[in-house]
Design an enzyme around this catalytic site. Sequence first.
Site, PDB file in Angstrom:
ATOM      1  N   HIS A 304       0.849  -1.189   0.000  1.00  0.00           N
ATOM      2  CA  HIS A 304       0.000   0.000   0.000  1.00  0.00           C
ATOM      3  C   HIS A 304       0.881   1.233   0.000  1.00  0.00           C
ATOM      4  O   HIS A 304       1.937   1.225   0.635  1.00  0.00           O
ATOM      5  CB  HIS A 304      -0.923   0.004   1.233  1.00  0.00           C
ATOM      6  CG  HIS A 304      -2.098   0.900   1.046  1.00  0.00           C
ATOM      7  ND1 HIS A 304      -2.047   2.234   1.304  1.00  0.00           N
ATOM      8  CD2 HIS A 304      -3.336   0.645   0.567  1.00  0.00           C
ATOM      9  CE1 HIS A 304      -3.216   2.769   1.015  1.00  0.00           C
ATOM     10  NE2 HIS A 304      -4.012   1.820   0.555  1.00  0.00           N
ATOM     11  N   ASP A 362      -7.952  -5.502   0.098  1.00  0.00           N
ATOM     12  CA  ASP A 362      -8.455  -6.293  -1.028  1.00  0.00           C
ATOM     13  C   ASP A 362      -8.061  -7.755  -0.958  1.00  0.00           C
ATOM     14  O   ASP A 362      -8.553  -8.573  -1.727  1.00  0.00           O
ATOM     15  CB  ASP A 362      -7.946  -5.704  -2.340  1.00  0.00           C
ATOM     16  CG  ASP A 362      -8.594  -4.373  -2.608  1.00  0.00           C
ATOM     17  OD1 ASP A 362      -9.771  -4.241  -2.273  1.00  0.00           O
ATOM     18  OD2 ASP A 362      -7.920  -3.480  -3.120  1.00  0.00           O
TER      19      ASP A 362
HETATM   20  N1  CMC Z   1       4.266  -7.551  -4.808  1.00  0.00           N
HETATM   21  C1  CMC Z   1       5.603  -7.549  -4.971  1.00  0.00           C
HETATM   22  N2  CMC Z   1       6.373  -6.446  -4.836  1.00  0.00           N
HETATM   23  C2  CMC Z   1       5.747  -5.297  -4.537  1.00  0.00           C
HETATM   24  C3  CMC Z   1       4.350  -5.222  -4.359  1.00  0.00           C
HETATM   25  C4  CMC Z   1       3.602  -6.424  -4.494  1.00  0.00           C
HETATM   26  N3  CMC Z   1       2.271  -6.399  -4.343  1.00  0.00           N
HETATM   27  N4  CMC Z   1       3.997  -3.953  -4.063  1.00  0.00           N
HETATM   28  C5  CMC Z   1       5.118  -3.241  -4.062  1.00  0.00           C
HETATM   29  N5  CMC Z   1       6.186  -4.039  -4.350  1.00  0.00           N
HETATM   30  C6  CMC Z   1       7.603  -3.655  -4.383  1.00  0.00           C
HETATM   31  C7  CMC Z   1       7.906  -2.893  -5.678  1.00  0.00           C
HETATM   32  O1  CMC Z   1       8.380  -3.752  -6.687  1.00  0.00           O
HETATM   33  C8  CMC Z   1       8.950  -1.913  -5.210  1.00  0.00           C
HETATM   34  O2  CMC Z   1      10.196  -2.593  -5.169  1.00  0.00           O
HETATM   35  P1  CMC Z   1      11.570  -1.769  -5.440  1.00  0.00           P
HETATM   36  O3  CMC Z   1      11.661  -0.736  -4.373  1.00  0.00           O
HETATM   37  O4  CMC Z   1      12.621  -2.834  -5.336  1.00  0.00           O
HETATM   38  O5  CMC Z   1      11.421  -1.177  -6.819  1.00  0.00           O
HETATM   39  C9  CMC Z   1       8.571  -1.582  -3.773  1.00  0.00           C
HETATM   40  O6  CMC Z   1       7.809  -2.719  -3.312  1.00  0.00           O
HETATM   41  C10 CMC Z   1       7.708  -0.328  -3.631  1.00  0.00           C
HETATM   42  O7  CMC Z   1       6.651  -0.421  -4.576  1.00  0.00           O
HETATM   43  P2  CMC Z   1       5.952   0.845  -5.249  1.00  0.00           P
HETATM   44  O8  CMC Z   1       5.212   0.391  -6.459  1.00  0.00           O
HETATM   45  O9  CMC Z   1       6.968   1.936  -5.426  1.00  0.00           O
HETATM   46  O10 CMC Z   1       4.969   1.260  -4.104  1.00  0.00           O
HETATM   47  P3  CMC Z   1       3.709   2.164  -4.268  1.00  0.00           P
HETATM   48  O11 CMC Z   1       3.489   2.802  -2.952  1.00  0.00           O
HETATM   49  O12 CMC Z   1       3.848   3.077  -5.441  1.00  0.00           O
HETATM   50  O13 CMC Z   1       2.571   1.091  -4.646  1.00  0.00           O
HETATM   51  C11 CMC Z   1       0.705  -0.321  -4.638  1.00  0.00           C
HETATM   52  C12 CMC Z   1       1.515   0.726  -3.858  1.00  0.00           C
HETATM   53  C13 CMC Z   1      -0.578  -0.615  -3.853  1.00  0.00           C
HETATM   54  C14 CMC Z   1       0.297   0.246  -6.024  1.00  0.00           C
HETATM   55  C15 CMC Z   1       1.556  -1.595  -4.820  1.00  0.00           C
HETATM   56  O14 CMC Z   1       1.947  -2.108  -3.565  1.00  0.00           O
HETATM   57  C16 CMC Z   1       0.837  -2.677  -5.635  1.00  0.00           C
HETATM   58  O15 CMC Z   1       0.892  -2.633  -6.886  1.00  0.00           O
HETATM   59  N6  CMC Z   1       0.174  -3.661  -4.954  1.00  0.00           N
HETATM   60  C17 CMC Z   1      -0.616  -4.656  -5.644  1.00  0.00           C
HETATM   61  C18 CMC Z   1      -1.948  -4.081  -6.038  1.00  0.00           C
HETATM   62  C19 CMC Z   1      -2.874  -3.897  -4.871  1.00  0.00           C
HETATM   63  O16 CMC Z   1      -3.062  -4.789  -4.052  1.00  0.00           O
HETATM   64  N7  CMC Z   1      -3.513  -2.712  -4.814  1.00  0.00           N
HETATM   65  C20 CMC Z   1      -4.551  -2.435  -3.800  1.00  0.00           C
HETATM   66  C21 CMC Z   1      -4.184  -1.293  -2.921  1.00  0.00           C
HETATM   67  S1  CMC Z   1      -5.304  -1.193  -1.516  1.00  0.00           S
HETATM   68  C22 CMC Z   1      -6.816  -0.740  -2.200  1.00  0.00           C
HETATM   69  C23 CMC Z   1      -6.879   0.669  -2.572  1.00  0.00           C
HETATM   70  O17 CMC Z   1      -6.577   1.540  -1.764  1.00  0.00           O
HETATM   71  O18 CMC Z   1      -7.314   0.922  -3.710  1.00  0.00           O
END
Ligand code: CMC
Length: 427
Positions: A304, A362
């Site tokens: 998240h 989720d």
């Molecule tokens: N699985 C594997 N690695 C992950 C994941 C995951 N679900 N989420 C983040 N990472 C890693 C990512 O690869 C990155 O690694 P590095 O620093 O080595 O490049 C690091 O963690 C940080 O990720 P980010 O994409 O920069 O983090 P963010 O804050 O931009 O993304 C997120 C948040 C929710 C988009 C992401 O965690 C994700 O894509 N999760 C899966 C989708 C999901 O479950 N979304 C629902 C969110 S809750 C409902 C809502 O509020 O809508």
Amino acid sequence: MTDATLKFGEKELNLPMLSPTAGPDVIDIQKLYAQGGVFTYDPGFTSTASCQSKITFIDGNKGELLYRGYPIDQLAEKSHFLEVCYLLLYGELPTSEQLSEFVPRVTRHTMLHEQMAYFYRGFRRDAPPMAVVCGVMGALSSFYHDSTDITDPEQREIATVRMIAKIPTITAWAYKYSIGQPFVYPKNELDYTSNFLHMCFSVPAEKYAVDPILSRAMDRIFTLHADHEQNASTSTVRLAGSSGANPFACIAAGVACLWGPAHGGANEAALNMLREIGTVDRIPEYIARAKDKSDPFRLMGFGHRVYKNFDPRAKVMKESADEVLGLMGIENNPTLQVAKELEKIALEDPYFIEKKLYPNVDFYSGIILDAMGFPSSMFTPIFALARTVGWIAQWKEMISEPTQKIGRPRQLYTGPTYRDYVDVENR
Ligand code: CMC
């Protein structure tokens, strides 16, 4: 709090510091361009507060979510969705008189204009329900144009009540349309959530009694999703609303933004992923893929932007999943087994620990909705139903802000600089 000082080149600027009631202090950069001739760069708004708000607060490090100050777990346990709607919209928990005025006010608006039934028929039967909900929400402005004047507080209030009252009917009808069953009209003797389940699962041919445990679990899902401060869809609603667009159009913009798999679409993606994994012995393969930088795969329902400890909504959702699956006698459901094992393995894995990746709301919601009988294409529309009140509360707050102006981000331009047009024969 003393001003912040920003030095660059020959310039030194004093920037006021703003103190919130909770959360980190904020440097006010509104005059930065006028006084310093520079912009700030923050793609994805990771460090930018786009507005002031009194509605919802998240402490991502503590794993805390508050609606108007009240913790989400207390509201999920003790309150109910319409009371939470009142709280989000008007700032305080209602007295019993206020609640007995508010509930029937919403209930009286549950029906859709009859012409809307024909509007649905323009969609393909196999259209994803989310596409239908998005389209119908936008179309409300053509059916209810007597409540689109945003400068009139009374019209804003009518639009508010209409959207909260009609979104269950809109969503249930999107489902009925997709499965070829007749639309079921709202029954106002039922409570808000039971009415939604009734419109989804009853058919004219048979009697259908809503199970109170399922209704309670659904109501809790609504409460847990009702608002989440300045996330992508809420910011979309605020940005759309900042131009003066009508409330139905703004909320439709929110629905569109929620659709993506990184936001509201994650519940559908999470269940699909759990099913694809299928059995516990295949989990290590998927954990390895999630860690592999060359593989775009992510563990859906994990991570998240704000929660870096745990998502407090996930805890309540996990309890609800156990309760609902227990009630249905399917606690040995293989998907739930995979989910529990995946959670355990991921929480012990250094990659997930280091990156502070925890199950989010989720991760478990899809399992509950699936057990209730909803197809995964309905998960995100149900999220949109619940979030409608949050979007409206945020939109209303923005509209009533005296200093409100159109949102207009700047950019760091990296394209070509000035060049003269070249005739086609000389290129
Ligand atoms: N699985 C594997 N690695 C992950 C994941 C995951 N679900 N989420 C983040 N990472 C890693 C990512 O690869 C990155 O690694 P590095 O620093 O080595 O490049 C690091 O963690 C940080 O990720 P980010 O994409 O920069 O983090 P963010 O804050 O931009 O993304 C997120 C948040 C929710 C988009 C992401 O965690 C994700 O894509 N999760 C899966 C989708 C999901 O479950 N979304 C629902 C969110 S809750 C409902 C809502 O509020 O809508």
